[in-house]
Design an enzyme around this catalytic site. Structure first.
Site, PDB file in Angstrom:
ATOM      1  N   GLU A  18       9.287   0.944  11.023  1.00 47.27           N
ATOM      2  CA  GLU A  18      10.393   1.899  10.866  1.00 47.27           C
ATOM      3  C   GLU A  18       9.764   3.273  10.988  1.00 47.27           C
ATOM      4  O   GLU A  18       9.028   3.694  10.101  1.00 47.27           O
ATOM      5  CB  GLU A  18      11.067   1.651   9.511  1.00 47.27           C
ATOM      6  CG  GLU A  18      12.479   2.171   9.464  1.00 47.27           C
ATOM      7  CD  GLU A  18      12.551   3.501   8.787  1.00 47.27           C
ATOM      8  OE1 GLU A  18      12.478   4.515   9.531  1.00 47.27           O
ATOM      9  OE2 GLU A  18      12.661   3.534   7.562  1.00 47.27           O
ATOM     10  N   CYS A  61      13.408  10.217   7.951  1.00 45.07           N
ATOM     11  CA  CYS A  61      13.207   9.768   9.326  1.00 45.07           C
ATOM     12  C   CYS A  61      14.493   9.926  10.127  1.00 45.07           C
ATOM     13  O   CYS A  61      14.455  10.070  11.331  1.00 45.07           O
ATOM     14  CB  CYS A  61      12.721   8.331   9.334  1.00 45.07           C
ATOM     15  SG  CYS A  61      13.641   7.286   8.216  1.00 45.07           S
ATOM     16  N   LYS A  73       0.861  -1.191   0.000  1.00 48.35           N
ATOM     17  CA  LYS A  73       0.000   0.000   0.000  1.00 48.35           C
ATOM     18  C   LYS A  73       0.891   1.233   0.000  1.00 48.35           C
ATOM     19  O   LYS A  73       1.437   1.618   1.018  1.00 48.35           O
ATOM     20  CB  LYS A  73      -0.909  -0.011   1.241  1.00 48.35           C
ATOM     21  CG  LYS A  73      -2.250   0.630   1.046  1.00 48.35           C
ATOM     22  CD  LYS A  73      -2.366   2.121   1.138  1.00 48.35           C
ATOM     23  CE  LYS A  73      -1.892   2.882   2.302  1.00 48.35           C
ATOM     24  NZ  LYS A  73      -1.636   4.308   1.891  1.00 48.35           N
ATOM     25  N   GLU A 117       9.500  15.389  16.101  1.00 49.61           N
ATOM     26  CA  GLU A 117       9.942  15.274  14.707  1.00 49.61           C
ATOM     27  C   GLU A 117       9.219  16.336  13.870  1.00 49.61           C
ATOM     28  O   GLU A 117       7.989  16.353  13.810  1.00 49.61           O
ATOM     29  CB  GLU A 117       9.616  13.876  14.177  1.00 49.61           C
ATOM     30  CG  GLU A 117      10.041  13.692  12.734  1.00 49.61           C
ATOM     31  CD  GLU A 117       9.864  12.244  12.260  1.00 49.61           C
ATOM     32  OE1 GLU A 117       8.752  11.711  12.352  1.00 49.61           O
ATOM     33  OE2 GLU A 117      10.862  11.666  11.797  1.00 49.61           O
TER      34      GLU A 117
HETATM   35  P1  NAI Z   1       1.607   8.398   8.129  1.00 48.08           P
HETATM   36  O1  NAI Z   1       2.302   7.583   9.140  1.00 48.08           O
HETATM   37  O2  NAI Z   1       0.169   8.769   8.378  1.00 48.08           O
HETATM   38  O3  NAI Z   1       1.649   7.672   6.694  1.00 48.08           O
HETATM   39  C1  NAI Z   1       2.536   6.643   6.317  1.00 48.08           C
HETATM   40  C2  NAI Z   1       1.771   5.525   5.634  1.00 48.08           C
HETATM   41  O4  NAI Z   1       0.834   4.973   6.548  1.00 48.08           O
HETATM   42  C3  NAI Z   1       0.940   5.954   4.419  1.00 48.08           C
HETATM   43  O5  NAI Z   1       0.951   4.931   3.450  1.00 48.08           O
HETATM   44  C4  NAI Z   1      -0.445   6.092   5.005  1.00 48.08           C
HETATM   45  O6  NAI Z   1      -1.467   5.929   4.033  1.00 48.08           O
HETATM   46  C5  NAI Z   1      -0.474   4.959   5.996  1.00 48.08           C
HETATM   47  N1  NAI Z   1      -1.438   5.112   7.085  1.00 48.08           N
HETATM   48  C6  NAI Z   1      -1.890   6.250   7.660  1.00 48.08           C
HETATM   49  N2  NAI Z   1      -2.783   5.979   8.626  1.00 48.08           N
HETATM   50  C7  NAI Z   1      -2.897   4.634   8.676  1.00 48.08           C
HETATM   51  C8  NAI Z   1      -3.666   3.730   9.475  1.00 48.08           C
HETATM   52  N3  NAI Z   1      -4.501   4.177  10.410  1.00 48.08           N
HETATM   53  N4  NAI Z   1      -3.527   2.405   9.262  1.00 48.08           N
HETATM   54  C9  NAI Z   1      -2.678   1.937   8.326  1.00 48.08           C
HETATM   55  N5  NAI Z   1      -1.940   2.740   7.538  1.00 48.08           N
HETATM   56  C10 NAI Z   1      -2.045   4.068   7.711  1.00 48.08           C
HETATM   57  O7  NAI Z   1       2.454   9.702   7.900  1.00 48.08           O
HETATM   58  P2  NAI Z   1       1.944  11.119   7.324  1.00 48.08           P
HETATM   59  O8  NAI Z   1       0.622  11.471   7.912  1.00 48.08           O
HETATM   60  O9  NAI Z   1       2.046  11.077   5.859  1.00 48.08           O
HETATM   61  O10 NAI Z   1       3.058  12.092   7.894  1.00 48.08           O
HETATM   62  C11 NAI Z   1       2.955  12.586   9.240  1.00 48.08           C
HETATM   63  C12 NAI Z   1       4.287  12.562   9.913  1.00 48.08           C
HETATM   64  O11 NAI Z   1       4.760  11.241  10.010  1.00 48.08           O
HETATM   65  C13 NAI Z   1       5.408  13.287   9.200  1.00 48.08           C
HETATM   66  O12 NAI Z   1       5.387  14.663   9.437  1.00 48.08           O
HETATM   67  C14 NAI Z   1       6.611  12.619   9.802  1.00 48.08           C
HETATM   68  O13 NAI Z   1       6.899  13.172  11.051  1.00 48.08           O
HETATM   69  C15 NAI Z   1       6.166  11.195   9.976  1.00 48.08           C
HETATM   70  N6  NAI Z   1       6.623  10.342   8.863  1.00 48.08           N
HETATM   71  C16 NAI Z   1       7.716   9.551   9.047  1.00 48.08           C
HETATM   72  C17 NAI Z   1       8.215   8.817   8.004  1.00 48.08           C
HETATM   73  C18 NAI Z   1       9.403   7.960   8.170  1.00 48.08           C
HETATM   74  O14 NAI Z   1      10.101   7.689   7.200  1.00 48.08           O
HETATM   75  N7  NAI Z   1       9.671   7.443   9.352  1.00 48.08           N
HETATM   76  C19 NAI Z   1       7.623   8.881   6.667  1.00 48.08           C
HETATM   77  C20 NAI Z   1       6.437   9.682   6.587  1.00 48.08           C
HETATM   78  C21 NAI Z   1       5.980  10.396   7.655  1.00 48.08           C
END
Ligand code: NAI
Ligand code: MG
Length: 510
Positions: A283, A317, A208, A414
């Site tokens: 991660e 990250c 996904k 973050e």
């Molecule tokens: P997110 O954690 O919501 O999204 C990442 C993935 O998880 C996407 O594919 C999203 O569709 C999916 N997702 C979201 N809610 C979900 C749920 N309830 N169940 C299953 N999958 C779900 O991150 P978002 O909202 O795009 O970004 C918010 C913050 O997260 C960023 O500002 C950053 O701080 C952090 N982040 C960290 C990343 C990393 O590489 N560790 C990458 C992206 C965001």
């Protein structure tokens, strides 16, 4: 991966795109796949819904893709289950699996320019960066994992049960159907990090992609079919996290879920996984300390500290977002990083002279601007940047904050944008606990000429990766992942294979 030195190799600069995608020299987005890949076929979502993906440099729509939901996830999981239990995939030899992965790597490499352009349009990053970082790292990952396919070995175990002879051994078997949920900061590379080990070990996958950046994973899906992976081995369902993502994490017939993204959602994934106690790897976020000692080479440390936080617009990250500098060097280093920040050329990712593109979305822009606002209200001061740039697209100036104190939100949380907090310290005994005092533990770095000191500090830092006199060095062979709330398990290296295999002990009485 140094921010300022990334340039397209000469041979790549004016190379035409493959004919199928050429359209006035640019990618013809309408020719990219935009449906779901399920059981080897491209399908509309069951609901018929679609959603749009935007160009973050302009805010304009790039394409519409199928909006997968619970029902699509169910179909994709069923296809992955069939492929795992009954399809030809299971009967392939490890060598054949390895060759498929190698083929995929070759195909991806042949399409480097095309993928770099897709990443640049969908995510905002400079095309030149995607060309030398995202795409080749993904190619390398697939090649590295191709090599592992034939080396996933068990052990023979001398057991001590008396009274009979036994022959006991272990087998490493694929964990089964894997759900993989990935973020938008390195859309293609994260797909590779996830798919590579799953396919090397013989699992099947439902992937996904992030809703902000679905395009490169879909195009990769075409190459996966072209490489010859059997139907159902890799299924790709684009859609939102709260619907498609959540359905995948909860699904009772998924054996393992692998997630990269926010710590907040990581906790939801872990909870959702308890229904069938599927295996979980996570991660997650970071707030990585970057420590410059008194004896560090100043110019190298300045360039390294700028790269640590500004690479990928700080949307990493492992971004080095807390810069600890020895007080005797503080002004020199921090002024140097501020000068570097002011020189970075912001612009659309497709412009040849762009060094930093926009943030990925309006949501991320708001999030970063909120932190900048909060930081200044809490008493931090920007000596470079601090503002949005322009009012079209989601550009933020590279920012250096001083006067940041422990306890301030900009110091603890973050930000995921091009923002670094610079903090002076007096001695090493003081900086190590300060660096470790955070809920995250993903990465850290230390800059010094004293190699013994460097290793001693590396051993004391609570982080999954410690870089010494470098930053953002990634390799398919180097495990990557976090301590504390930065996650569970490791990506890459041979460590990741443990996340995708079960150990079976076989004990025979002779
Ligand atoms: P997110 O954690 O919501 O999204 C990442 C993935 O998880 C996407 O594919 C999203 O569709 C999916 N997702 C979201 N809610 C979900 C749920 N309830 N169940 C299953 N999958 C779900 O991150 P978002 O909202 O795009 O970004 C918010 C913050 O997260 C960023 O500002 C950053 O701080 C952090 N982040 C960290 C990343 C990393 O590489 N560790 C990458 C992206 C965001
Ligand atoms: Mg979210």
């Amino acid at each position: 991966m140094k921010l300022k030195t990334v340039r397209l190799p000469k041979s790549r600069r004016h190379q035409p795109m493959s004919a199928r995608f050429a359209h006035n020299g640019h990618l013809n987005l309408s020719r990219l796949p935009h449906r779901l890949l399920i059981d080897g076929e491209w399908r509309d979502s069951v609901s018929g819904s679609t959603f749009e993906t935007l160009n973050p440099a302009t805010g304009e729509t790039l394409a519409r893709v199928a909006e997968g939901d619970r029902e699509d996830i169910n179909r994709a999981v069923a296809a992955a289950r069939r492929a795992f239990e009954r399809g030809p995939w299971r009967r392939l030899t490890p060598s054949e699996r390895g060759r498929l992965l190698w083929k995929l790597a070759d195909l991806l490499e042949e399409h480097t320019d095309q993928f770099a352009e897709i990443e640049s349009l969908d995510n905002g990053k400079p095309r030149a960066v995607a060309c030398v970082a995202d795409v080749p790292l993904a190619v390398d990952l697939f090649r590295y994992m191709a090599g592992w396919a034939t080396k996933i070995e068990g052990n023979t175990i001398p057991i001590s049960v008396s009274g009979a002879d036994f022959f006991a051994y272990t087998r490493r078997e694929p964990v089964g159907v894997v759900g993989q949920i990935i973020p938008w900061n390195f859309p293609l590379l994260m797909a590779a990090w996830k798919l590579g080990p799953a396919l090397a070990t013989g699992c099947t996958v439902v992937l996904k992609p992030a809703e902000q950046t679905p395009l490169s994973a879909l195009r990769l899906g075409e190459l996966i079919l072209k490489a010859g992976f059997p139907p159902g081995v890799v299924n790709i369902v684009t859609g939102y996290g709260e619907t498609a993502g959540a359905a995948l994490a909860q699904h009772p017939d998924v054996d393992k879920v692998a997630f990269t993204g926010s710590t907040e959602v990581g906790k939801l994934i872990a909870r959702a996984a308890t229904g069938n106690l599927k295996k979980v790897s996570l991660e997650l976020g970071g707030k990585s300390p970057n420590i410059v000692l008194e004896d560090a080479d100043t110019d190298t440390a300045i360039a390294g500290a700028a790269n640590a936080v500004f690479f990928n617009h700080g949307q990493c990250c492992c971004a080095g977002s807390r810069l600890y500098v020895h007080k005797k060097k503080f002004d020199q280093v921090v002024d140097g990083v501020a000068a570097a920040a002011k020189k970075i050329k912001l612009g659309p990712g497709l412009s040849a002279d762009t060094e930093m593109g926009p943030l990925v979305s309006e949501e991320q822009l708001e999030r970063v601007m909120n932190y900048l606002d909060l930081g200044s209200r809490e008493g931090a001061r920007a000596i470079a940047g601090g503002h949005r740039k322009g009012n079209r697209g989601y550009f933020v100036e590279p920012t250096v904050l001083v006067n940041a104190k422990p306890g301030m939100k900009v110091m603890e949380e973050e930000i995921f944008g091009p923002v670094v907090c610079a903090i002076p310290f007096t001695d090493v005994e003081e900086v190590i606990p300060a660096a470790n005092k955070n809920i995250y533990g993903l990465a850290a770095a230390v800059w010094t000429r004293d190699i013994s000191k460097a290793h001693r500090i590396a051993h004391e830092l609570k982080a999954g990766t410690v870089w010494i006199n470098c930053y953002n060095v990634f390799d398919a062979a180097l495990p990557f992942g976090g301590y504390k709330q930065s996650g569970w398990g490791r990506e890459m290296g041979h460590d990741v294979l443990e996340m995708y295999t079960e150990t079976k002990a076989v004990c025979a009485r002779l």
